[in-house]
Design an enzyme around this catalytic site. Structure first.
Site, PDB file in Angstrom:
ATOM      1  N   ASP A  12       0.826  -1.213   0.000  1.00 21.85           N
ATOM      2  CA  ASP A  12       0.000   0.000   0.000  1.00 21.85           C
ATOM      3  C   ASP A  12       0.865   1.270   0.000  1.00 21.85           C
ATOM      4  O   ASP A  12       1.966   1.274   0.546  1.00 21.85           O
ATOM      5  CB  ASP A  12      -0.936  -0.021   1.217  1.00 21.85           C
ATOM      6  N   ASN A  60     -10.842  -2.854  -5.555  1.00 20.80           N
ATOM      7  CA  ASN A  60     -10.138  -1.808  -6.305  1.00 20.80           C
ATOM      8  C   ASN A  60     -10.857  -1.384  -7.587  1.00 20.80           C
ATOM      9  O   ASN A  60     -10.516  -0.366  -8.197  1.00 20.80           O
ATOM     10  CB  ASN A  60      -8.696  -2.223  -6.626  1.00 20.80           C
TER      11      ASN A  60
HETATM   12  C1  IPE Z   1      -5.141  -2.851  -0.474  1.00 19.44           C
HETATM   13  O1  IPE Z   1      -4.867  -1.511  -0.594  1.00 19.44           O
HETATM   14  C2  IPE Z   1      -5.163  -3.501  -1.815  1.00 19.44           C
HETATM   15  C3  IPE Z   1      -3.850  -3.696  -2.449  1.00 19.44           C
HETATM   16  C4  IPE Z   1      -2.696  -3.376  -1.939  1.00 19.44           C
HETATM   17  C5  IPE Z   1      -3.893  -4.339  -3.748  1.00 19.44           C
HETATM   18  P1  IPE Z   1      -6.036  -0.441  -0.705  1.00 19.44           P
HETATM   19  O2  IPE Z   1      -5.380   0.883  -0.766  1.00 19.44           O
HETATM   20  O3  IPE Z   1      -6.931  -0.781  -1.821  1.00 19.44           O
HETATM   21  O4  IPE Z   1      -6.819  -0.615   0.665  1.00 19.44           O
HETATM   22  P2  IPE Z   1      -7.835   0.356   1.399  1.00 19.44           P
HETATM   23  O5  IPE Z   1      -8.943   0.644   0.422  1.00 19.44           O
HETATM   24  O6  IPE Z   1      -7.103   1.587   1.744  1.00 19.44           O
HETATM   25  O7  IPE Z   1      -8.278  -0.381   2.599  1.00 19.44           O
HETATM   26  C1  IPE Z   2      -1.599   0.104  -3.344  1.00 21.91           C
HETATM   27  O1  IPE Z   2      -1.319   1.460  -3.376  1.00 21.91           O
HETATM   28  C2  IPE Z   2      -1.584  -0.494  -4.699  1.00 21.91           C
HETATM   29  C3  IPE Z   2      -2.889  -0.933  -5.179  1.00 21.91           C
HETATM   30  C4  IPE Z   2      -4.006  -0.890  -4.540  1.00 21.91           C
HETATM   31  C5  IPE Z   2      -2.911  -1.473  -6.508  1.00 21.91           C
HETATM   32  P1  IPE Z   2      -2.500   2.505  -3.404  1.00 21.91           P
HETATM   33  O2  IPE Z   2      -2.849   2.772  -4.817  1.00 21.91           O
HETATM   34  O3  IPE Z   2      -3.626   2.068  -2.560  1.00 21.91           O
HETATM   35  O4  IPE Z   2      -1.800   3.779  -2.787  1.00 21.91           O
HETATM   36  P2  IPE Z   2      -2.423   4.776  -1.739  1.00 21.91           P
HETATM   37  O5  IPE Z   2      -2.810   3.971  -0.539  1.00 21.91           O
HETATM   38  O6  IPE Z   2      -3.606   5.410  -2.378  1.00 21.91           O
HETATM   39  O7  IPE Z   2      -1.317   5.721  -1.458  1.00 21.91           O
HETATM   40 MG    MG Z   3      -4.101   2.360  -0.609  1.00 17.59          MG
END
Ligand code: IPE
Ligand code: IPE
Ligand code: MG
Length: 221
Positions: A12, A60
């Site tokens: 994340d 996502n």
């Molecule tokens: C979790 O991250 C999913 C992945 C790393 C693929 P998210 O950024 O989607 O999670 P939330 O929505 O903040 O909980």
């Molecule tokens: C995690 O990074 C990667 C995926 C969910 C694919 P994020 O895209 O959630 O990054 P933040 O949390 O918004 O910074």
């Molecule tokens: Mg995230």
């Protein structure tokens, strides 16, 4: 010292990493791929047998279309560009998640990558793509005729893979976001403030050393 079989990652913080640099969220995703590649390489050196990365969650799809398309394109490019490298490094690839919801060409690439790396032995790398733990559990229940723990567990995406000993989530949030809810029941959880593109092998080594010294009780004393 605890033996380490499996490390799982919630990668994340990519979006914030890119935004902080004024280059947009997708730039962070691009950098995130480099981190993944580095972590796989150092895990082979550290002799960690199994890794799982949360690449794209079943939630996502709620993101803007532009970001979803970029992520899916990035996954496709990773497999096309890296497959030779992956094969030569002895990496066995596995996909968790509902790939039937992905485009036919991406599905084809994923299946082919699993097939050509099937016999590799230096490390198993599981990529969770369109993965959500609740869906996985419901599907496993549907598939299991006579429910008991053992029969149910082989119908999860993890099949016969040992469950994670360590979960690492970067990006500052202390939550599981629907990731491996069943399999993480006894994992040691590590939450880092660092954003995924900044995570490195020395962070991983520190966590592994800490893990080795933890007293794991499994309910006993
Ligand atoms: C979790 O991250 C999913 C992945 C790393 C693929 P998210 O950024 O989607 O999670 P939330 O929505 O903040 O909980
Ligand atoms: C995690 O990074 C990667 C995926 C969910 C694919 P994020 O895209 O959630 O990054 P933040 O949390 O918004 O910074
Ligand atoms: Mg995230």
């Amino acid at each position: 010292m605890n033996t380490l079989n499996h490390v799982a990652f919630i990668m994340d913080g990519n979006g914030r990493w890119g935004q902080k640099r004024g280059k947009g969220r997708n730039y962070g995703h691009l950098k995130g791929v480099d981190t993944l590649k580095k972590i796989v390489k150092s895990s082979i050196k550290l002799k960690i047998p199994i890794l799982t990365f949360f690449v794209f969650s079943s939630e996502n799809w709620r993101r803007p279309k532009k970001e979803i398309n970029y992520l899916l394109k990035l996954i496709k490019i990773y497999f096309i560009k890296e497959i030779e490298n992956i094969k030569n490094q002895g990496i066995k690839l596995n996909i968790f998640g509902e790939i039937k919801k992905l485009s036919p060409d991406l599905r084809k690439i994923l299946k082919k990558s699993m097939l050509i790396t099937k016999k590799n032995k230096s490390i198993t790398v599981n990529l969770a793509i369109n993965y959500g733990s609740k869906n996985e559990i419901i599907n496993a229940f549907k598939k299991t005729k006579k429910i008991n723990k053992k029969k149910f567990e082989i119908n999860l995406d993890t099949k016969n893979i040992k469950y994670p000993d360590i979960l690492i989530r970067t990006g500052g949030h202390q939550r599981l976001s629907n990731f491996m809810l069943w399999q993480l029941a006894y994992a040691e959880l590590f939450f880092l403030k660092k954003l995924w593109p900044d995570f490195n092998s020395s962070d991983l080594k520190k966590i592994v050393r800490k893990f080795q010294k933890i007293k794991r009780n499994y309910g006993s004393v």
